[in-house]
Design a protein around this motif. Structure first.
Motif, PDB file in Angstrom:
ATOM      1  N   VAL A   1       0.367  -1.380   8.737  1.00  0.00           N
ATOM      2  CA  VAL A   1      -0.472  -0.223   9.049  1.00  0.00           C
ATOM      3  C   VAL A   1       0.279   1.099   8.952  1.00  0.00           C
ATOM      4  O   VAL A   1      -0.352   2.161   8.921  1.00  0.00           O
ATOM      5  CB  VAL A   1      -1.077  -0.362  10.465  1.00  0.00           C
ATOM      6  CG1 VAL A   1      -1.936  -1.611  10.552  1.00  0.00           C
ATOM      7  CG2 VAL A   1       0.014  -0.403  11.541  1.00  0.00           C
ATOM      8  N   VAL A   2       1.617   1.074   8.912  1.00  0.00           N
ATOM      9  CA  VAL A   2       2.359   2.337   8.864  1.00  0.00           C
ATOM     10  C   VAL A   2       2.143   3.013   7.509  1.00  0.00           C
ATOM     11  O   VAL A   2       2.163   2.360   6.463  1.00  0.00           O
ATOM     12  CB  VAL A   2       3.863   2.084   9.112  1.00  0.00           C
ATOM     13  CG1 VAL A   2       4.483   1.277   7.977  1.00  0.00           C
ATOM     14  CG2 VAL A   2       4.607   3.398   9.288  1.00  0.00           C
ATOM     15  N   PRO A   3       1.886   4.309   7.503  1.00  0.00           N
ATOM     16  CA  PRO A   3       1.693   5.007   6.219  1.00  0.00           C
ATOM     17  C   PRO A   3       3.022   5.210   5.494  1.00  0.00           C
ATOM     18  O   PRO A   3       3.993   5.711   6.076  1.00  0.00           O
ATOM     19  CB  PRO A   3       1.074   6.346   6.637  1.00  0.00           C
ATOM     20  CG  PRO A   3       1.504   6.555   8.055  1.00  0.00           C
ATOM     21  CD  PRO A   3       1.638   5.200   8.660  1.00  0.00           C
ATOM     22  N   VAL A   4       3.067   4.814   4.239  1.00  0.00           N
ATOM     23  CA  VAL A   4       4.249   4.977   3.399  1.00  0.00           C
ATOM     24  C   VAL A   4       3.796   5.568   2.070  1.00  0.00           C
ATOM     25  O   VAL A   4       2.846   5.063   1.451  1.00  0.00           O
ATOM     26  CB  VAL A   4       4.973   3.627   3.172  1.00  0.00           C
ATOM     27  CG1 VAL A   4       6.146   3.803   2.214  1.00  0.00           C
ATOM     28  CG2 VAL A   4       5.455   3.055   4.492  1.00  0.00           C
ATOM     29  N   ARG A   5       4.470   6.613   1.633  1.00  0.00           N
ATOM     30  CA  ARG A   5       4.098   7.259   0.383  1.00  0.00           C
ATOM     31  C   ARG A   5       4.226   6.273  -0.783  1.00  0.00           C
ATOM     32  O   ARG A   5       5.247   5.607  -0.925  1.00  0.00           O
ATOM     33  CB  ARG A   5       4.988   8.482   0.115  1.00  0.00           C
ATOM     34  CG  ARG A   5       4.594   9.285  -1.125  1.00  0.00           C
ATOM     35  CD  ARG A   5       5.578  10.405  -1.357  1.00  0.00           C
ATOM     36  NE  ARG A   5       5.575  11.347  -0.234  1.00  0.00           N
ATOM     37  CZ  ARG A   5       4.743  12.376  -0.119  1.00  0.00           C
ATOM     38  NH1 ARG A   5       3.838  12.586  -1.068  1.00  0.00           N
ATOM     39  NH2 ARG A   5       4.818  13.183   0.924  1.00  0.00           N
ATOM     40  N   GLY A   6       3.172   6.178  -1.589  1.00  0.00           N
ATOM     41  CA  GLY A   6       3.191   5.281  -2.732  1.00  0.00           C
ATOM     42  C   GLY A   6       2.623   3.896  -2.462  1.00  0.00           C
ATOM     43  O   GLY A   6       2.593   3.062  -3.366  1.00  0.00           O
ATOM     44  N   ARG A   7       2.155   3.669  -1.212  1.00  0.00           N
ATOM     45  CA  ARG A   7       1.578   2.362  -0.902  1.00  0.00           C
ATOM     46  C   ARG A   7       0.397   2.543   0.037  1.00  0.00           C
ATOM     47  O   ARG A   7       0.522   3.173   1.094  1.00  0.00           O
ATOM     48  CB  ARG A   7       2.607   1.466  -0.221  1.00  0.00           C
ATOM     49  CG  ARG A   7       2.077   0.049   0.024  1.00  0.00           C
ATOM     50  CD  ARG A   7       2.652  -0.560   1.301  1.00  0.00           C
ATOM     51  NE  ARG A   7       2.199   0.156   2.501  1.00  0.00           N
ATOM     52  CZ  ARG A   7       2.293  -0.344   3.723  1.00  0.00           C
ATOM     53  NH1 ARG A   7       2.824  -1.517   3.923  1.00  0.00           N
ATOM     54  NH2 ARG A   7       1.866   0.366   4.774  1.00  0.00           N
ATOM     55  N   PRO A   8      -0.790   2.036  -0.336  1.00  0.00           N
ATOM     56  CA  PRO A   8      -1.929   2.150   0.582  1.00  0.00           C
ATOM     57  C   PRO A   8      -1.726   1.234   1.777  1.00  0.00           C
ATOM     58  O   PRO A   8      -1.390   0.059   1.640  1.00  0.00           O
ATOM     59  CB  PRO A   8      -3.116   1.686  -0.279  1.00  0.00           C
ATOM     60  CG  PRO A   8      -2.510   0.818  -1.337  1.00  0.00           C
ATOM     61  CD  PRO A   8      -1.156   1.380  -1.606  1.00  0.00           C
ATOM     62  N   ARG A   9      -1.898   1.770   2.978  1.00  0.00           N
ATOM     63  CA  ARG A   9      -1.724   0.960   4.179  1.00  0.00           C
ATOM     64  C   ARG A   9      -2.986   0.173   4.486  1.00  0.00           C
ATOM     65  O   ARG A   9      -4.076   0.500   4.006  1.00  0.00           O
ATOM     66  CB  ARG A   9      -1.354   1.842   5.362  1.00  0.00           C
ATOM     67  CG  ARG A   9      -2.416   2.851   5.786  1.00  0.00           C
ATOM     68  CD  ARG A   9      -1.878   3.748   6.877  1.00  0.00           C
ATOM     69  NE  ARG A   9      -2.844   4.757   7.288  1.00  0.00           N
ATOM     70  CZ  ARG A   9      -3.725   4.576   8.279  1.00  0.00           C
ATOM     71  NH1 ARG A   9      -3.746   3.429   8.938  1.00  0.00           N
ATOM     72  NH2 ARG A   9      -4.573   5.538   8.582  1.00  0.00           N
ATOM     73  N   ALA A  10      -2.822  -0.868   5.279  1.00  0.00           N
ATOM     74  CA  ALA A  10      -3.955  -1.706   5.642  1.00  0.00           C
ATOM     75  C   ALA A  10      -4.914  -0.938   6.544  1.00  0.00           C
ATOM     76  O   ALA A  10      -4.493  -0.198   7.431  1.00  0.00           O
ATOM     77  CB  ALA A  10      -3.456  -2.965   6.352  1.00  0.00           C
ATOM     78  N   ARG A  11      -6.193  -1.105   6.288  1.00  0.00           N
ATOM     79  CA  ARG A  11      -7.233  -0.480   7.096  1.00  0.00           C
ATOM     80  C   ARG A  11      -7.853  -1.516   8.028  1.00  0.00           C
ATOM     81  O   ARG A  11      -7.600  -2.716   7.917  1.00  0.00           O
ATOM     82  CB  ARG A  11      -8.314   0.121   6.186  1.00  0.00           C
ATOM     83  CG  ARG A  11      -7.772   1.094   5.144  1.00  0.00           C
ATOM     84  CD  ARG A  11      -7.343   2.398   5.777  1.00  0.00           C
ATOM     85  NE  ARG A  11      -6.887   3.370   4.782  1.00  0.00           N
ATOM     86  CZ  ARG A  11      -6.553   4.613   5.067  1.00  0.00           C
ATOM     87  NH1 ARG A  11      -6.649   5.049   6.319  1.00  0.00           N
ATOM     88  NH2 ARG A  11      -6.122   5.440   4.118  1.00  0.00           N
TER      89      ARG A  11
END
Length: 452
Positions: A65-75
């Motif tokens: 769930v952590v936001p990381v640039r270049g990867r969509p996080r789980a919703r």
């Protein structure tokens, strides 16, 4: 010019941080699955109530769930499944009986831990569709670890404390003489637990055969799976034998027969017959439990469980069925559980707990059957695993052990991740329904909300 082309090529590649964050959830699933097979994690907490397993699960969920640039996080939609309502009911009832009875909270924390693992596996399957390959390899690794340990006990005549002779009759190992057959326990403390573990995991080990294209590699995988089924035989578990055979029959029938049942009336007929068979089995168990010691220890446990179940509408508390049954069983015999998964939940959490667990089983098997009919490999092996395990759970309660309980919830997660989150698929909110007909087996679920 060359440097510009290199930069453009590298721009489309995920960074090292993105790769690491993507690896952590699957790595967490790997370590908890292998812990279910080998119990390599210590049982003592690291600090407070944080055990190594819970720490691994926490790291996996945070990495999702952590936001990381270049990867969509789980919703949130990536975690939703059709089992959410019965799981919510199960947690609510379990918490109510724990608080009302003033019981220890450790069993409730254990339930929450395995449910957290369930949602982690669901989200990993939804966000990393190719993870089915890892699941097959992990299942094969777990089977190999437990099966080779079991064969080592038999071939080296290592005493396990469990022996049988003749027509699978229990005997004392030190008094059995030359006719005694050692019952292998593998990486578990009881042969029935090893049998339940293999019944759950062996169908998934077959996934590894489609992970490789080279013939000799497939041959090696098949040999390991055969060793796994051989290890099931070394347990001399009667319920395990029946469950393993049922799983194999379902594995074949679901793959070849189910896709040919195109008529809805025929599918409903099969569903009704299956439900009637389950109810009939439950009726037979109830009748036998009233008939004295027809089934030995199990008959005594079932008969003694009816009293506490009737006297405690909210249940006697999680993990307390053995104490309640032992208090009412004749002869002073001590029991750990009710030797039946559903009866055990009835005793511990009352009718609502039984309803929740039954709903979990029925919905999961129904979704697995639908996926199997659509030629989903994961649906097929999931249906075989759940059918065998739930059948075995009519005569025993292997999920009383936290390692088996965790493995059961992980299997449920793999199955439910294949299905839409709701019974009515709404565009853009849940995965697409499994196609009715496909030419080749389908392995991975659809990315939830991929169109958005």
């Amino acid at each position: 010019m060359a440097s510009e082309q290199s930069a453009a090529a590298g721009a489309g590649q995920p960074s090292a941080l993105v790769k690491f964050v993507q690896f952590v959830p699957l790595g967490a699933v790997a370590v908890v699955l292998l812990d279910s097979a080998t119990d390599f994690f210590p049982d003592d907490p690291l600090i407070g109530i944080v055990t190594p397993t819970r720490l691994a699960l926490l790291l996996g969920i945070v990495a999702l769930v952590v936001p990381v640039r270049g990867r969509p996080r789980a919703r949130l939609r990536d975690f939703r499944t059709r089992l959410d309502p019965p799981i919510g009911l199960l947690v609510a009832v379990s918490a109510a009986t724990t608080v009302r009875g003033g019981h220890a909270t450790a069993p409730l924390r254990g339930l929450l831990t395995v449910i957290a693992g369930y949602y982690l596996v669901v989200a990993v399957r939804r966000t990393q569709p190719e993870s089915w390959r890892a699941i097959g390899l992990l299942a094969l690794t777990g089977v190999a670890a437990a099966a080779t340990s079991a064969f080592s006990q038999v071939t080296n005549e290592t005493p396990t404390g469990f022996c049988r002779t003749g027509l699978l009759t229990d005997i004392a190992c030190d008094a059995g003489g030359d006719g005694a057959l050692i019952r292998a326990t593998g990486t578990f403390s009881n042969p029935n637990l090893l049998a339940a573990f293999l019944v759950l995991l062996l169908p998934f080990a077959l996934l590894a055969t489609v992970c490789v294209d080279e013939r000799t590699a497939r041959t090696a995988i098949v040999v390991l799976v055969v060793i796994g089924y051989g290890a099931l035989l070394t347990t001399f578990s009667r319920a395990g034998y029946v469950a393993g055979a049922a799983g194999l029959l379902v594995l074949g029938g679901a793959y070849w027969l189910a896709p040919r049942i195109a008529d809805r009336a025929q599918r409903r007929l099969f569903a009704v017959l299956g439900t009637l068979a389950l109810l009939g089995a439950a009726g037979v168990i109830w009748a036998v439990s009233r008939a004295g010691n027809s089934l030995g220890v199990r008959g005594q446990a079932w008969g003694a469980a009816l009293g506490p179940a009737a006297d405690n509408p909210l249940g006697v508390g999680l993990g307390r069925s053995g104490v309640a049954i032992s208090a009412t069983a004749p002869g002073g015999r001590t029991f750990v559980h009710a030797h039946n998964l559903w009866l055990n939940w009835l005793v511990e959490a009352g009718p609502l707990g039984l309803l929740a667990v039954t709903a979990v089983a029925v919905v999961a098997v129904s979704c697995a059957a639908r996926a199997a009919r659509a030629k989903s490999v994961l649906g097929t092996v999931g249906l075989a695993a759940l059918t065998g395990f739930f059948l075995m759970s009519m005569m025993d309660h292997p999920a009383n052990l936290d390692r088996i309980d965790a493995l059961l919830w992980y299997v449920l997660a793999v199955v439910m991740a294949e299905a839409p989150a709701t019974w009515r698929n709404r565009a853009g909110t849940v995965p697409a329904v499994v196609p009715a007909q496909i030419k080749r087996p389908r392995h991975g679920p659809q990315r939830v909300g991929a169109t958005g």
